[in-house]
Design an enzyme around this catalytic site. Structure first.
Site, mmCIF file in Angstrom:
data_model
loop_
_atom_site.group_PDB
_atom_site.id
_atom_site.type_symbol
_atom_site.label_atom_id
_atom_site.label_comp_id
_atom_site.label_asym_id
_atom_site.label_seq_id
_atom_site.Cartn_x
_atom_site.Cartn_y
_atom_site.Cartn_z
ATOM 1 N N ASP A 257 0.856 -1.185 0.000
ATOM 2 C CA ASP A 257 0.000 0.000 0.000
ATOM 3 C C ASP A 257 0.900 1.246 0.000
ATOM 4 O O ASP A 257 2.122 1.162 0.125
ATOM 5 C CB ASP A 257 -0.974 -0.013 1.180
ATOM 6 C CG ASP A 257 -2.217 0.830 0.870
ATOM 7 O OD1 ASP A 257 -2.163 1.652 -0.068
ATOM 8 O OD2 ASP A 257 -3.237 0.687 1.565
HETATM 9 C C1 BGC Z 1 -5.016 3.248 0.057
HETATM 10 C C2 BGC Z 1 -5.200 2.186 -1.017
HETATM 11 C C3 BGC Z 1 -5.000 2.797 -2.381
HETATM 12 C C4 BGC Z 1 -3.659 3.473 -2.436
HETATM 13 C C5 BGC Z 1 -3.347 4.072 -3.779
HETATM 14 C C6 BGC Z 1 -3.765 4.076 -0.152
HETATM 15 O O1 BGC Z 1 -3.737 5.187 0.686
HETATM 16 O O2 BGC Z 1 -4.993 2.604 1.309
HETATM 17 O O3 BGC Z 1 -6.464 1.604 -0.890
HETATM 18 O O4 BGC Z 1 -5.123 1.790 -3.352
HETATM 19 O O5 BGC Z 1 -3.621 4.506 -1.481
HETATM 20 O O6 BGC Z 1 -4.054 5.221 -4.005
#
Ligand code: BGC
Length: 711
Positions: A257
């Site tokens: 993530d």
């Molecule tokens: C979120 C994810 C997301 C990623 C990319 C993160 O802050 O937890 O769900 O896919 O950002 O934007």
């Protein structure tokens, strides 16, 4: 040698690490991150993928740098959060879950994939499969709700929808099952907090949706931000390498993530970027999303002996394999060239409206005031969410434009051209001002009915949006009380990304609809239900608490030694509130009324390989055509390990004309009655099993039969 072997043999260590490095584009940023010179990074092979970069021209421009100007010409992987639509925005996932309709879940994902790939995107960070039983957690809006079986159905449908039949097709989007796993169980519903659940709960509740996504062929999986009993998911080798890769045979790509590799230092398991990179890579995380730790730390980790070249190669191979499966080596410009924008827009708009109205849940209908009579002359449309088209898009709107969203005001006006509709916001969603309330009240004087549009702003759910108070924000309650005090018929449309605890409103309003955030067609969808053009069918995928003190709350609880009994002091309850939900899982009213009878299981003596035929009669006892939703639950009342009071095993729908009666049948394999045994293998214990069918998980509305299992 195949293409991937040849490339691997030719790559420097920097180029290998480059393939594992995902950088956020300057087009949009969703969290803390470093950008550096993206173009130079691509040319020198130091960046293998980008997120938040879309648009055919924009994508092709950076792709050209990778393919034509980098030494080895490896194409870039372009990823984006295409969560509930790309240009056409569909209802938020929690609202979509209310459909209990895998065919439509798949269709919206397919439509989103068509649009996102037209914009050059090849990878989505969806579906989000976090079972969530705590509405304080803002991310409940992004997922399938509280039930693991529903989440598993959604996992399969969304994965198939995004990926299509062939990942290499110009309109196929690689799916990322996220956030692995148990993120929904954050302590006290607080975003990013620690999680500690038993191995049983993990295996019974949180892992099955990911098994379903892997079985459906998901290209990628994203570990969650959280730690699970002290082991951050980004470094959780037992679950990532052990369960996901070895036990399940997942061969796809693991993508961290946003900044999560660096956050291993904050979690307190890595002293520096080198250790963080080593821990994540060893756990099987192939792509470092934006933290830059792989770039900064992997070469040093190799020198320190913390990782091996074989481990780095294995990750690079998986990334290259995904690029190959997406057809990027054969034609890196395929996505974004397939067909022009605008093709099939109308069809997708219709789909958004259909899914939108199906997501609406009629929570209460005390006086039969809906649908609005066609002769209605004057409506007062009050509240801060009535003309809030931007809010209708919800917290993850990808490339969806706010100006394309239909507000409730616009939708109602279009549906009722003969009717006078007066509108006043009364108060803001979150502000403290109350000076607009009296004008809003005055506007109601001549109205036949008041439609009150209340709720949260879109930004009050989603990531980093946990709340301790599940009431209406700002001064909306003051507005509602003033309107309810008028003695007029009042219908409430509640926009929110989570259940809200509003017992006073449910008691006093004539009807309340959960209208969530329904996307571009929100206003039309709400108008369809209010006017009766569409008879509501949405059902709650989460139990709706009466009070925040009841959470986490969910239907498939284990039986207590002293079960709740009204009036019994030493029973499982609270001193100051009954423990039951405001609305149970599966709840949702219709303008029709259905009666259930004659539930039968055939045969009643069964063996492990058998299939049970469960059937019941459904009767539409109302004068209105409607769709009934029937939930089939099983219960193992005596087992070696206590089993939940109810476990969902199937859902069926039946459309019935007034006075029509039909039979609904399930074919339930006996093996579906097994559970995770003491050694975490499925066990099927002989004995009696109960089958319950009803229109929700409310025990008082269930019909029951039983089967006896012998080995
Ligand atoms: C979120 C994810 C997301 C990623 C990319 C993160 O802050 O937890 O769900 O896919 O950002 O934007």
């Amino acid at each position: 040698m195949g293409r991937i072997d040849t490339l691997l043999a030719a790559m420097t260590i920097e180029e290998k690490i480059g393939q594992l490095n995902m950088v956020a584009s300057t087009l949009a940023v969703t969290g803390p991150g470093q950008l550096g010179d993206i173009h130079e990074g691509i040319r020198t092979g130091r960046i293998g993928s980008l997120l938040n970069h879309w648009g055919a021209d924009e994508v092709h421009a950076v792709q050209r740098l990778a393919v034509e100007e980098s030494r080895l010409g490896v194409p870039l992987l372009l990823g984006l959060d295409v969560i509930h639509g790309h240009r056409t925005i569909f209802p938020v996932p929690l609202a979509e879950a209310c459909l209990f309709a895998p065919d439509l879940w798949e269709k919206t994902a397919r439509a989103a994939a068509e649009e996102a790939t037209q914009d050059g995107v090849a990878l989505t960070f969806a579906p989000m499969l976090d079972v969530a039983r705590d509405p304080r957690w803002g991310r409940i809006v992004e997922g399938p709700g509280e039930d693991s079986w529903v989440a598993s159905q959604m996992a399969a449908a969304k994965t198939l929808g995004f990926q299509g039949q062939d990942l290499a097709a110009a309109d196929s989007l690689a799916a990322t099952a996220k956030h692995f796993c148990a993120y929904g169980a954050v302590t006290a519903g607080r975003e990013y907090a620690s999680v500690d659940v038993s191995e049983r709960t993990l295996r019974e509740i949180y892992l099955p949706p990911f098994s379903a996504a892997v079985a459906a062929g998901t290209a990628a999986v994203m570990p969650a931000f959280i730690d699970l009993a002290g082991v951050p998911m980004t470094a959780n080798a037992p679950l990532l390498q052990g369960w996901l890769r070895r036990e399940l045979g997942f061969e796809g790509v693991l993508i961290s993530d946003y900044n999560a590799v660096a956050e291993l230092m904050n979690h307190g398991v890595a002293a520096d970027a080198v250790e963080a990179a080593a821990l994540a890579l060893k756990a099987g995380v192939d792509i470092d999303m934006t933290s830059d730790c792989y770039v900064r730390g992997l070469t040093e980790a190799l020198k320190r002996g913390l990782v091996t070249m074989a481990e780095i190669d294995a990750s690079v191979r998986r990334v290259l394999d995904l690029k190959q499966r997406l057809g990027l080596f054969d034609d890196p410009y395929r996505r974004g060239s397939a067909w022009p924008h605008g093709a099939r827009d109308a069809e997708r708009g219709e789909l958004a409206r259909e899914v939108g109205r199906r997501a609406i849940v009629l929570l209460t209908h005390r006086a039969t005031i809906l649908p609005l009579p066609p002769e209605t002359q004057r409506i007062a449309l009050i509240g801060p969410l009535a003309a809030a088209s931007r809010e209708m898009l919800g917290p993850w709107a990808s490339a969806g434009r706010a100006q394309d969203a239909v507000s409730i005001l616009e939708g109602l006006k279009a549906a009722l051209p003969q009717c006078r509709i007066d509108h006043a916001a009364g108060v803001e969603i979150t502000g403290e001002k109350t000076d607009g309330i009296s004008a809003a009240v005055d506007l109601c004087a001549e109205a036949a009915i008041v439609v009150l549009c209340l709720g949260e702003s879109a930004a009050m759910s989603g990531e980093a949006a946990s709340r301790v108070d599940l009431g209406l924000p700002g001064r909306q309650r003051a507005l509602a009380e003033a309107i309810l005090g008028l003695g007029k018929p009042v219908v409430v449309a509640l926009s929110s990304g989570r259940p809200l605890t509003l017992p006073w409103l449910f008691e006093r309003a004539d009807a309340v609809l959960a209208t969530w955030f329904l996307g571009h067609e929100a206003g039309h969808a709400v108008a369809d239900v209010l006017t009766g053009k569409f008879n509501p069918t949405g059902r709650l995928p989460v139990s709706w608490p009466r009070h925040v003190g009841q959470v986490p709350i969910f239907y498939n609880e284990l039986p207590a030694g002293r079960p709740y009994a009204p009036g019994v002091h030493y029973s499982s309850t609270y001193l100051d509130l009954q423990p039951t939900p405001q609305f149970p899982f599966g709840h949702g009213l219709s303008y029709s009324r259905f009666a259930l009878s004659d539930l039968r299981c055939k045969p009643t003596q069964v063996h492990p390989e058998d299939t049970i035929e469960v059937s019941l009669a459904v009767y539409n006892e109302s004068p209105v055509l409607g769709e009934a939703t029937l939930f089939l639950f099983a219960r193992d009342p005596v087992a070696s390990i206590a089993r939940p009071l109810l476990e969902l095993k199937g859902v069926q729908k039946a459309v019935l004309a007034p006075g029509e009666r039909t039979e609904v049948t399930w074919r339930l394999p006996v093996k579906d009655l097994s559970f995770v045994g003491p050694n975490f293998e499925p066990v099927l214990e002989p004995g009696r099993f109960e089958i319950h069918v009803g229109q929700s998980a409310d025990p008082s509305g269930l019909l029951s039969c039983a089967v006896e299992l012998t080995k």
